[in-house]
Scaffold this motif. Sequence first.
Motif, PDB file in Angstrom:
ATOM      1  N   THR A   8       0.869  -1.181   0.000  1.00  7.73           N
ATOM      2  CA  THR A   8       0.000   0.000   0.000  1.00  7.73           C
ATOM      3  C   THR A   8       0.906   1.232   0.000  1.00  7.73           C
ATOM      4  N   SER A   9       0.535   2.241  -0.815  1.00  7.02           N
ATOM      5  CA  SER A   9       1.430   3.399  -0.981  1.00  7.02           C
ATOM      6  C   SER A   9       0.630   4.691  -1.029  1.00  7.02           C
ATOM      7  N   GLY A  10       1.283   5.799  -0.675  1.00  7.25           N
ATOM      8  CA  GLY A  10       0.630   7.113  -0.717  1.00  7.25           C
ATOM      9  C   GLY A  10      -0.253   7.328   0.508  1.00  7.25           C
ATOM     10  N   GLY A  11      -1.219   8.234   0.365  1.00  3.68           N
ATOM     11  CA  GLY A  11      -2.118   8.512   1.504  1.00  3.68           C
ATOM     12  C   GLY A  11      -2.972   7.298   1.825  1.00  3.68           C
ATOM     13  N   ASP A  12      -3.166   7.011   3.104  1.00  4.62           N
ATOM     14  CA  ASP A  12      -3.991   5.850   3.467  1.00  4.62           C
ATOM     15  C   ASP A  12      -5.478   6.202   3.315  1.00  4.62           C
ATOM     16  N   GLY A  40       5.059   0.913   1.878  1.00  7.65           N
ATOM     17  CA  GLY A  40       4.995   1.288   0.459  1.00  7.65           C
ATOM     18  C   GLY A  40       6.291   0.999  -0.290  1.00  7.65           C
ATOM     19  N   TYR A  41       6.597   1.862  -1.264  1.00  5.30           N
ATOM     20  CA  TYR A  41       7.801   1.635  -2.085  1.00  5.30           C
ATOM     21  C   TYR A  41       9.069   1.691  -1.239  1.00  5.30           C
ATOM     22  N   GLN A  42       9.008   2.416  -0.121  1.00  2.00           N
ATOM     23  CA  GLN A  42      10.188   2.495   0.763  1.00  2.00           C
ATOM     24  C   GLN A  42      10.593   1.095   1.230  1.00  2.00           C
ATOM     25  N   ARG A  72       5.196   7.875   1.629  1.00  2.00           N
ATOM     26  CA  ARG A  72       5.538   8.537   0.378  1.00  2.00           C
ATOM     27  C   ARG A  72       7.050   8.401   0.219  1.00  2.00           C
ATOM     28  N   CYS A  73       7.489   8.094  -0.980  1.00  2.00           N
ATOM     29  CA  CYS A  73       8.898   7.777  -1.218  1.00  2.00           C
ATOM     30  C   CYS A  73       9.311   8.458  -2.518  1.00  2.00           C
ATOM     31  N   PRO A  74       9.589   9.779  -2.448  1.00  2.00           N
ATOM     32  CA  PRO A  74       9.818  10.565  -3.674  1.00  2.00           C
ATOM     33  C   PRO A  74      10.927   9.997  -4.554  1.00  2.00           C
ATOM     34  N   PHE A  76      11.485   7.189  -5.524  1.00  2.00           N
ATOM     35  CA  PHE A  76      11.064   6.074  -6.375  1.00  2.00           C
ATOM     36  C   PHE A  76      10.875   6.522  -7.828  1.00  2.00           C
ATOM     37  N   LYS A  77      10.815   7.838  -8.051  1.00  2.00           N
ATOM     38  CA  LYS A  77      10.682   8.348  -9.429  1.00  2.00           C
ATOM     39  C   LYS A  77      11.978   8.146 -10.210  1.00  2.00           C
ATOM     40  N   ASP A  78      13.061   7.865  -9.508  1.00  2.00           N
ATOM     41  CA  ASP A  78      14.372   7.682 -10.127  1.00  2.00           C
ATOM     42  C   ASP A  78      14.523   6.215 -10.571  1.00  2.00           C
ATOM     43  N   ILE A 100      -1.466  -0.992  -4.255  1.00  2.00           N
ATOM     44  CA  ILE A 100      -2.755  -0.418  -3.861  1.00  2.00           C
ATOM     45  C   ILE A 100      -2.502   1.043  -3.485  1.00  2.00           C
ATOM     46  N   GLY A 101      -3.079   1.981  -4.250  1.00  2.00           N
ATOM     47  CA  GLY A 101      -2.818   3.382  -3.917  1.00  2.00           C
ATOM     48  C   GLY A 101      -3.447   4.352  -4.888  1.00  2.00           C
ATOM     49  N   GLY A 102      -3.064   5.614  -4.738  1.00  2.00           N
ATOM     50  CA  GLY A 102      -3.637   6.695  -5.543  1.00  2.00           C
ATOM     51  C   GLY A 102      -2.830   6.951  -6.810  1.00  2.00           C
ATOM     52  N   ASN A 103      -3.040   8.132  -7.392  1.00  2.00           N
ATOM     53  CA  ASN A 103      -2.423   8.466  -8.683  1.00  2.00           C
ATOM     54  C   ASN A 103      -0.912   8.289  -8.713  1.00  2.00           C
ATOM     55  N   GLY A 104      -0.246   8.825  -7.689  1.00  8.80           N
ATOM     56  CA  GLY A 104       1.215   8.727  -7.653  1.00  8.80           C
ATOM     57  C   GLY A 104       1.665   7.283  -7.556  1.00  8.80           C
ATOM     58  N   SER A 105       1.028   6.535  -6.675  1.00  7.36           N
ATOM     59  CA  SER A 105       1.389   5.127  -6.472  1.00  7.36           C
ATOM     60  C   SER A 105       1.183   4.325  -7.752  1.00  7.36           C
ATOM     61  N   LEU A 106       0.104   4.639  -8.460  1.00  4.39           N
ATOM     62  CA  LEU A 106      -0.173   3.914  -9.708  1.00  4.39           C
ATOM     63  C   LEU A 106       0.822   4.321 -10.799  1.00  4.39           C
ATOM     64  N   ALA A 107       1.317   5.563 -10.737  1.00  6.13           N
ATOM     65  CA  ALA A 107       2.385   5.978 -11.671  1.00  6.13           C
ATOM     66  C   ALA A 107       3.640   5.146 -11.387  1.00  6.13           C
ATOM     67  N   GLY A 108       3.915   4.907 -10.120  1.00 14.34           N
ATOM     68  CA  GLY A 108       5.058   4.050  -9.742  1.00 14.34           C
ATOM     69  C   GLY A 108       4.853   2.629 -10.250  1.00 14.34           C
ATOM     70  N   ALA A 109       3.609   2.131 -10.147  1.00 12.51           N
ATOM     71  CA  ALA A 109       3.293   0.775 -10.620  1.00 12.51           C
ATOM     72  C   ALA A 109       3.508   0.687 -12.127  1.00 12.51           C
ATOM     73  N   ASN A 110       3.069   1.742 -12.832  1.00 12.93           N
ATOM     74  CA  ASN A 110       3.242   1.746 -14.286  1.00 12.93           C
ATOM     75  C   ASN A 110       4.725   1.786 -14.656  1.00 12.93           C
ATOM     76  N   ALA A 111       5.493   2.537 -13.876  1.00 21.15           N
ATOM     77  CA  ALA A 111       6.938   2.624 -14.152  1.00 21.15           C
ATOM     78  C   ALA A 111       7.595   1.249 -13.985  1.00 21.15           C
ATOM     79  N   LEU A 112       7.185   0.492 -12.975  1.00 29.43           N
ATOM     80  CA  LEU A 112       7.743  -0.860 -12.776  1.00 29.43           C
ATOM     81  C   LEU A 112       7.351  -1.760 -13.953  1.00 29.43           C
ATOM     82  N   GLY A 170      -9.425  16.364  -0.598  1.00 30.53           N
ATOM     83  CA  GLY A 170      -9.615  16.079  -2.022  1.00 30.53           C
ATOM     84  C   GLY A 170      -8.444  16.522  -2.879  1.00 30.53           C
ATOM     85  N   ARG A 171      -7.465  17.135  -2.250  1.00 35.59           N
ATOM     86  CA  ARG A 171      -6.300  17.686  -2.947  1.00 35.59           C
ATOM     87  C   ARG A 171      -6.792  18.635  -4.058  1.00 35.59           C
ATOM     88  N   ASP A 172      -6.577  18.327  -5.342  1.00 38.10           N
ATOM     89  CA  ASP A 172      -7.008  19.246  -6.407  1.00 38.10           C
ATOM     90  C   ASP A 172      -8.373  18.881  -6.978  1.00 38.10           C
TER      91      ASP A 172
END
Length: 323
Positions: A8-12, A40-42, A72-74, A76-78, A100-112, A170-172
């Motif tokens: 699980t990653s990002g905000g709970d 999470g990714y950490q 949150r593990c910034p 991981f974008k590297d 399992i996570g939000g937009n950022g976490s799923l971006a990490g999943a896609n990167a993997l 809701g962030r943005d």
Amino acid sequence: MKKIAVLTSGGDGPGLNPCIRAVTRRALKEGVEVFGVRWGYQGLLDNDITPLESRDVSGILGKGGTFLGTARCPEFKDIKVRRKAIRHMNQRGIEGLIVIGGNGSLAGANALHEMGFPTVGIPASIDNDIDGTDMAVGVDTTLNTIVDAIDRIKDTASSHQRAFLIEVMGRDCGYLALHSGLAGGAELILVPEREGPDLETIDQVVLDAYLHGKGHCIMVIAEGWKPGTRAVAEHLLAHRDDLGFDVRVTVLGHVQRGGRPTVFDRTLATRMGARASEALLNGDSGVMIALRGGKLEYFPLVEAVKQLKPLDKVMLALAEVMD
Ligand code: ADP
Ligand code: F6P
């Protein structure tokens, strides 16, 4: 596949535990070993990975939060950092990952996935801002928490003839504000997706509520709306003698993220978790399990993370005529 991992990653949010439970139990049924990654990714970077048996996921169905922990593990974008994560999984013989996570976490999943590591995503974010799925895990519970708070605030607002500004998360994205405002009977809903209204128009909403004999005026404000809750509060307080109502502000904050998942969230989490395991074991990768028209479908991760889900214009229009 003989070994898979889940994190699980990002905000709970509520529903993460039932989701981990479903991933685990569905895969165990196929004779596959399951590993839980902590934080999470950490946890992938720190090799904080433990085997999960059926009993390890007992008794968590109704608990908020995530027993695996999240973070949150910034870094991981590297890509170099992600290579290290993949190496740690390879060393243990883990052949696939469920995120399992939000937009950022799923971006990490896609990167993997794009690096060739089989990965499947489950949308989980209270914000309901993930494109491609009607609902994410956690949204329903959070909405119920907010509406409960609005109902309570309305009691005290009416007793004192007050206007209340209720700021929600809701962030943005204005989804939580729009849907809780609708279900809570708010006089005004302010979301970032729709510009305005200006402060003078907000004055008029408060004045109209007073003139129509309402005992309260409830305004639900998304945290991402500009110029923000404080600007409205300062303006209304400066004009309170002309408006009829005194003004109070409640920022709901992290109370919206905790709590026992509703039946809807437990069921959604269980369906999505089981389907994610099936997808991974069937050789699928780079997909998110999405709820579309009541059915579970695969939605490409690369599409899901391109943009935020737009707010439903029909619901926005409905809110306009309900004040
Ligand atoms: P959420 O998943 O709730 O939207 P964040 O946006 O904070 O939360 O993202 C959670 C984590 O996902 C980040 O801390 C980072 O580890 C990872 N992440 C976010 N964006 C990317 C990206 N573009 N590539 C790889 N990993 C990412
Ligand atoms: O994405 C979920 C969310 O709760 C947002 O609604 C909010 O803006 C953010 O996370 C708060 O993050 P944190 O818990 O790091 O303050």
